[in-house]
Design an enzyme around this catalytic site. Sequence first.
Site, PDB file in Angstrom:
ATOM      1  N   HIS A  77      37.878  40.565  42.418  1.00  0.00           N
ATOM      2  CA  HIS A  77      37.903  41.334  41.172  1.00  0.00           C
ATOM      3  C   HIS A  77      36.522  41.719  40.661  1.00  0.00           C
ATOM      4  O   HIS A  77      36.406  42.433  39.680  1.00  0.00           O
ATOM      5  CB  HIS A  77      38.657  40.570  40.079  1.00  0.00           C
ATOM      6  CG  HIS A  77      37.846  39.455  39.470  1.00  0.00           C
ATOM      7  ND1 HIS A  77      37.595  38.290  40.128  1.00  0.00           N
ATOM      8  CD2 HIS A  77      37.207  39.366  38.284  1.00  0.00           C
ATOM      9  CE1 HIS A  77      36.858  37.508  39.367  1.00  0.00           C
ATOM     10  NE2 HIS A  77      36.598  38.126  38.239  1.00  0.00           N
TER      11      HIS A  77
HETATM   12  C1  UD1 Z   1      36.745  39.916  32.979  1.00  0.00           C
HETATM   13  C2  UD1 Z   1      35.396  39.215  32.856  1.00  0.00           C
HETATM   14  C3  UD1 Z   1      35.074  38.497  34.167  1.00  0.00           C
HETATM   15  C4  UD1 Z   1      36.208  37.580  34.562  1.00  0.00           C
HETATM   16  C5  UD1 Z   1      37.493  38.365  34.630  1.00  0.00           C
HETATM   17  C6  UD1 Z   1      38.658  37.505  34.987  1.00  0.00           C
HETATM   18  C7  UD1 Z   1      33.620  40.221  31.486  1.00  0.00           C
HETATM   19  C8  UD1 Z   1      32.393  41.020  31.510  1.00  0.00           C
HETATM   20  N1  UD1 Z   1      34.319  40.171  32.636  1.00  0.00           N
HETATM   21  O1  UD1 Z   1      36.619  40.892  33.987  1.00  0.00           O
HETATM   22  O2  UD1 Z   1      33.902  37.725  33.992  1.00  0.00           O
HETATM   23  O3  UD1 Z   1      35.908  36.989  35.799  1.00  0.00           O
HETATM   24  O4  UD1 Z   1      37.722  38.964  33.343  1.00  0.00           O
HETATM   25  O5  UD1 Z   1      39.820  38.245  35.083  1.00  0.00           O
HETATM   26  O6  UD1 Z   1      33.947  39.665  30.474  1.00  0.00           O
HETATM   27  N2  UD1 Z   1      43.109  45.081  32.286  1.00  0.00           N
HETATM   28  C9  UD1 Z   1      44.472  45.047  32.296  1.00  0.00           C
HETATM   29  N3  UD1 Z   1      45.099  44.071  31.561  1.00  0.00           N
HETATM   30  C10 UD1 Z   1      44.423  43.171  30.823  1.00  0.00           C
HETATM   31  C11 UD1 Z   1      43.022  43.235  30.799  1.00  0.00           C
HETATM   32  C12 UD1 Z   1      42.384  44.199  31.548  1.00  0.00           C
HETATM   33  O7  UD1 Z   1      45.132  45.834  32.952  1.00  0.00           O
HETATM   34  O8  UD1 Z   1      45.060  42.308  30.181  1.00  0.00           O
HETATM   35  C13 UD1 Z   1      42.439  46.124  33.088  1.00  0.00           C
HETATM   36  C14 UD1 Z   1      41.863  47.206  32.229  1.00  0.00           C
HETATM   37  O9  UD1 Z   1      42.079  48.418  32.855  1.00  0.00           O
HETATM   38  C15 UD1 Z   1      40.389  46.919  32.209  1.00  0.00           C
HETATM   39  C16 UD1 Z   1      40.180  46.229  33.554  1.00  0.00           C
HETATM   40  O10 UD1 Z   1      41.385  45.518  33.817  1.00  0.00           O
HETATM   41  O11 UD1 Z   1      39.638  48.063  32.049  1.00  0.00           O
HETATM   42  C17 UD1 Z   1      39.049  45.257  33.526  1.00  0.00           C
HETATM   43  O12 UD1 Z   1      39.205  44.322  32.450  1.00  0.00           O
HETATM   44  P1  UD1 Z   1      37.909  43.654  31.727  1.00  0.00           P
HETATM   45  O13 UD1 Z   1      38.347  42.609  30.767  1.00  0.00           O
HETATM   46  O14 UD1 Z   1      37.022  44.730  31.225  1.00  0.00           O
HETATM   47  O15 UD1 Z   1      37.135  43.003  32.902  1.00  0.00           O
HETATM   48  P2  UD1 Z   1      37.650  42.102  34.094  1.00  0.00           P
HETATM   49  O16 UD1 Z   1      37.366  42.810  35.346  1.00  0.00           O
HETATM   50  O17 UD1 Z   1      39.036  41.604  33.839  1.00  0.00           O
END
Ligand code: UD1
Length: 385
Positions: free
Chosen positions: A225
Amino acid sequence: MVYCLRRRELASMAHGLRIINIVGARPNLPKISPLLREMQRHPEIEPILIHTGQHYDETLSDIFFRQMGIPAPQVNLEVGSGSHAAQTAEILKRIEPVLFNRQPDLVLVVGDVNSTLAASLAAVKLGIRVAHVEAGLRSFDRSMPEEINRVVTDALADYLFVTEQDAIEHLLREGRPRESIFLVGNVMIDSLRHFLPIAQQSRIGEELGLKNGSDWRRFAVLTLHRPSNVDSTEKLTGLLRAIDVVAAQIPVVFPVHPRAQQRLTQAGIGHHPQLLIIPPIGYLDFLCLLSRATLVMTDSGGIQEETTALGVPCLTLRENTERPVTISEGTNLLVGTDPCKIVAAAQDILAGKGKAGRIPPLWDGHAAERIVDILLTAAPRGKAP
Ligand code: UD1
C-alpha cells in the site's frame, strides 16, 4: 493560553488523569486497543477516544472496533480523505475546539499517520502535553510521508515511548531529553498476543481453500500500500510479475488496500490465478493468515513486526525500514523492489532456508501496562517528565 491552563488545572482537581487518545487510520487501532483496555482498569484515569475519520470504510475502521472491543469514539471528526496538507489541516481545525473544550491532561497519539502529527500539533499549541507511542522509529527516507510525521511528532511530544533500542539513539541524536524517553515494548504485539487464540478460530482458511479439516496448505500473504510501490503502474506491475512467480508455486493471498485497488483497476493488471486478490479483511482473519503463512511479503511497517513476533519469514518490499530490530533480531529481510531479488529470496524461504529470528526484548504483551504505569507515576498532572 493562561486562561486555558487555569481551566485545566481547576478541572483536573475534579476528575482523574484525563487522557485523550487519538486514532485515525487502520494501523492505529491494534495499538490503541491494549492501551484503552489498560486505562479502563485504572479508575484514576479518564480515557477519551477521538477518531479523526482519516479512515472511514467498514473494512479499514469499523470492523477493527468490533473485533477488538474498542469502545466507540466519543468524537469522530470525520475528516475523510484528501491531500496531505488538506487532511492534516482539516484535523488541526476540527480537533482544536474539541481539545479546548474537553481540557485533557494529556493527548496520547500512536504511530506515524497524518492524524498522529495533526493531533500532536494541535495539542502542544494549546499547552497540552503529548505522549507518543512508537516514537523514535526512523527510515531516514524523507520521501515517506510517515517519516515526516514521525520526526515532527517526536519533536513535539513530552513522553516518548519506544519499541526498540535504536529509537532511543535516534531521539537522543535529535536532542530529545533522555528523561522523556521510555523503552516499553510494543503495543501492537500486546494486541497480537491477546487476540491470537481468538484469531485461530477464524474460518478464513476454509473460505480461501487453504485449509481442509485441520490441515493447512502452504501459502503466502502479500500486502502492498506504500505510495512508492502502488502509485506507479510500472512499479506495481513489476512487483506483481515477481509475485506471479511465487504464486505459480503456492497460493498468495493479497488483501488489497484501496490505494492499491485504485491502481489495479485503472491499469487492468493481470495476474496468476493462484494470486488470490481479495478485499481488505478484518484484524482476526488477517492475524490468522499471518500466523499460518509460509511466507509474508509486505511494504507495511506493522507487519514486519507482527511476523517477527510470530516467527514467520517476512520479505519487506522496500529499500529501507524504520524497524531495524525486525532484521537484526527478527525474521525480516529487507529485499527491496527488484523483481529478481524478490523471487530469489522467496525461493529460498520456500526451500526452507528462511531466516530464523527471536522476539525483541519487551515484546511480551505488557507494553500497555508499562506505558500506563509511567503515565500514572512519571506524569503527575501538569508536570513535565
Ligand atoms: C494511511 C497512512 C499510512 C498507513 C496506511 C494504512 C498517512 C500519511 N498514511 O495511508 O501511514 O500505513 O494509512 O492503511 O497517514 N480510502 C478509502 N477508504 C478509507 C480511507 C481511504 O477508500 O477508509 C482511499 C481513499 O481513496 C484515499 C486512499 O485510500 O485517498 C488513501 O488513503 P489515505 O488515508 O490518504 O492514505 P493511506 O494510503 O491509507
